[in-house]
Design an enzyme around this catalytic site. Structure first.
Site, PDB file in Angstrom:
ATOM      1  N   GLU A  76       0.815  -1.218   0.000  1.00 30.34           N
ATOM      2  CA  GLU A  76       0.000   0.000   0.000  1.00 30.34           C
ATOM      3  C   GLU A  76       0.848   1.267   0.000  1.00 30.34           C
ATOM      4  O   GLU A  76       0.365   2.341   0.349  1.00 30.34           O
ATOM      5  CB  GLU A  76      -0.926   0.012   1.226  1.00 30.34           C
ATOM      6  CG  GLU A  76      -1.909  -1.141   1.306  1.00 30.34           C
ATOM      7  CD  GLU A  76      -3.006  -1.066   0.263  1.00 30.34           C
ATOM      8  OE1 GLU A  76      -2.873  -0.273  -0.707  1.00 30.34           O
ATOM      9  OE2 GLU A  76      -3.988  -1.796   0.405  1.00 30.34           O
ATOM     10  N   HIS A  95      -2.484   2.560   8.479  1.00 32.49           N
ATOM     11  CA  HIS A  95      -3.533   1.836   7.758  1.00 32.49           C
ATOM     12  C   HIS A  95      -3.709   0.473   8.406  1.00 32.49           C
ATOM     13  O   HIS A  95      -2.727  -0.221   8.695  1.00 32.49           O
ATOM     14  CB  HIS A  95      -3.158   1.644   6.287  1.00 32.49           C
ATOM     15  CG  HIS A  95      -4.031   0.646   5.573  1.00 32.49           C
ATOM     16  ND1 HIS A  95      -5.391   0.787   5.475  1.00 32.49           N
ATOM     17  CD2 HIS A  95      -3.729  -0.522   4.944  1.00 32.49           C
ATOM     18  CE1 HIS A  95      -5.899  -0.230   4.806  1.00 32.49           C
ATOM     19  NE2 HIS A  95      -4.908  -1.047   4.486  1.00 32.49           N
ATOM     20  N   HIS A  97      -6.974  -2.853   9.444  1.00 32.91           N
ATOM     21  CA  HIS A  97      -8.268  -3.465   9.168  1.00 32.91           C
ATOM     22  C   HIS A  97      -9.009  -3.774  10.472  1.00 32.91           C
ATOM     23  O   HIS A  97      -9.357  -4.929  10.740  1.00 32.91           O
ATOM     24  CB  HIS A  97      -8.090  -4.754   8.375  1.00 32.91           C
ATOM     25  CG  HIS A  97      -7.314  -4.610   7.111  1.00 32.91           C
ATOM     26  ND1 HIS A  97      -6.746  -5.694   6.461  1.00 32.91           N
ATOM     27  CD2 HIS A  97      -6.999  -3.525   6.364  1.00 32.91           C
ATOM     28  CE1 HIS A  97      -6.124  -5.286   5.373  1.00 32.91           C
ATOM     29  NE2 HIS A  97      -6.251  -3.963   5.294  1.00 32.91           N
ATOM     30  N   TYR A 116     -19.604  13.573  19.529  1.00 36.94           N
ATOM     31  CA  TYR A 116     -18.767  14.756  19.280  1.00 36.94           C
ATOM     32  C   TYR A 116     -17.317  14.403  18.981  1.00 36.94           C
ATOM     33  O   TYR A 116     -16.583  15.200  18.377  1.00 36.94           O
ATOM     34  CB  TYR A 116     -18.844  15.730  20.457  1.00 36.94           C
ATOM     35  CG  TYR A 116     -18.069  15.311  21.683  1.00 36.94           C
ATOM     36  CD1 TYR A 116     -16.707  15.576  21.797  1.00 36.94           C
ATOM     37  CD2 TYR A 116     -18.699  14.655  22.742  1.00 36.94           C
ATOM     38  CE1 TYR A 116     -15.994  15.188  22.917  1.00 36.94           C
ATOM     39  CE2 TYR A 116     -17.997  14.264  23.865  1.00 36.94           C
ATOM     40  CZ  TYR A 116     -16.646  14.531  23.951  1.00 36.94           C
ATOM     41  OH  TYR A 116     -15.938  14.138  25.057  1.00 36.94           O
ATOM     42  N   HIS A 158     -12.426  -2.811   2.711  1.00 34.57           N
ATOM     43  CA  HIS A 158     -10.979  -2.878   2.932  1.00 34.57           C
ATOM     44  C   HIS A 158     -10.608  -2.589   4.383  1.00 34.57           C
ATOM     45  O   HIS A 158     -10.250  -3.498   5.120  1.00 34.57           O
ATOM     46  CB  HIS A 158     -10.297  -1.891   1.975  1.00 34.57           C
ATOM     47  CG  HIS A 158      -8.813  -1.992   1.929  1.00 34.57           C
ATOM     48  ND1 HIS A 158      -8.076  -1.615   0.826  1.00 34.57           N
ATOM     49  CD2 HIS A 158      -7.910  -2.397   2.852  1.00 34.57           C
ATOM     50  CE1 HIS A 158      -6.787  -1.814   1.078  1.00 34.57           C
ATOM     51  NE2 HIS A 158      -6.673  -2.279   2.306  1.00 34.57           N
ATOM     52  N   TYR A 211      -6.848  19.926  21.646  1.00 40.11           N
ATOM     53  CA  TYR A 211      -7.277  18.783  22.449  1.00 40.11           C
ATOM     54  C   TYR A 211      -6.650  17.510  21.893  1.00 40.11           C
ATOM     55  O   TYR A 211      -6.251  17.459  20.740  1.00 40.11           O
ATOM     56  CB  TYR A 211      -8.812  18.650  22.413  1.00 40.11           C
ATOM     57  CG  TYR A 211      -9.348  17.450  23.158  1.00 40.11           C
ATOM     58  CD1 TYR A 211      -9.502  17.460  24.534  1.00 40.11           C
ATOM     59  CD2 TYR A 211      -9.692  16.291  22.467  1.00 40.11           C
ATOM     60  CE1 TYR A 211      -9.988  16.357  25.209  1.00 40.11           C
ATOM     61  CE2 TYR A 211     -10.167  15.179  23.139  1.00 40.11           C
ATOM     62  CZ  TYR A 211     -10.323  15.220  24.511  1.00 40.11           C
ATOM     63  OH  TYR A 211     -10.796  14.121  25.177  1.00 40.11           O
TER      64      TYR A 211
END
Length: 220
Positions: A76, A95, A97, A116, A158, A211
């Protein structure tokens, strides 16, 4: 000193990769991590189990896709490279899964503002990018579009992508995204989740600028 710093950064990537399973973000050797480094990026190699990975296994890649390493970069690498090239505000890409993120990605559903904490994504939704074969320019283009004005997204059928100004913040966001997806899945079973209005999310996005994971909380 530069060589020592590079080893330290590579080691941090290995440790982050090993933490993916423990954080509930990944299974097996799926998933990959990259970090901006000098005029290119450092990225986890393809198909190497995290428990056997060492700092020397992390691949340095130029922004043109060239690399000189005994191991191949993650399959990837393209969207990692393209995100870092297109987004100067991003220095780390995670990345993976994770179960709940991937379940919504399988249904090709975006995540609305049901909590939120979605403000951590940078807007009132977490988009789901259209499907494309892994490792392709098409997937990279879809990911870049889904990340426009956002710091994370889902990839149809994916998984997910989380980004950050540094690696600890990207990992933090990945955990927050999986938590949000899990909460949303449970809420859908309980009843009909109420979506917060855009102006409320905009206020929270502004608050999120100061934050989240702070520098003093981050590992060296």
């Amino acid at each position: 000193m530069a060589r020592h710093d590079a080893f330290k950064v590579r080691t941090a990537i290995v440790e982050a990769a090993r933490s993916l399973n423990g954080l509930g973000l990944n299974q097996g050797t799926a998933g990959n991590i990259s970090l901006r480094w000098e005029d290119g990026l450092l990225i986890t190699p393809s198909g190497l189990p995290y428990e056997t990975m060492s700092a020397d296994d992390i691949v340095f890649m130029e922004l043109d896709g060239a690399y000189d390493h005994r191991l191949k970069p993650s399959s990837e690498w393209r969207f990692h490279r393209d995100i870092l090239a297109r987004r100067p505000d991003v220095n780390a890409v995670v990345h993976a899964h994770p179960i709940y993120c991937t379940a919504f990605a399988m249904c090709r559903q975006e995540i609305p503002a049901v909590h939120y904490m979605i403000a951590a994504a940078g807007g009132p939704t977490v988009r789901c990018a259209p499907y494309a074969t892994f490792g392709t320019p098409e997937l990279s283009a879809h990911a870049l579009a889904a990340l426009e004005g956002r710091s994370c997204c889902l990839l149809a059928n994916h998984g997910m992508i989380a980004t950050g100004p540094d690696l600890p913040k990207a990992l933090w966001l990945a955990v927050e995204l999986e938590t949000l997806c899990r909460q949303y899945a449970v809420a859908l079973q309980v009843g009909t989740p109420v979506i917060l209005p855009d102006d409320e999310i905009a206020r929270n996005v502004e608050k999120f600028r100061s934050y989240g994971l702070k520098a003093q909380d981050r590992p060296d």
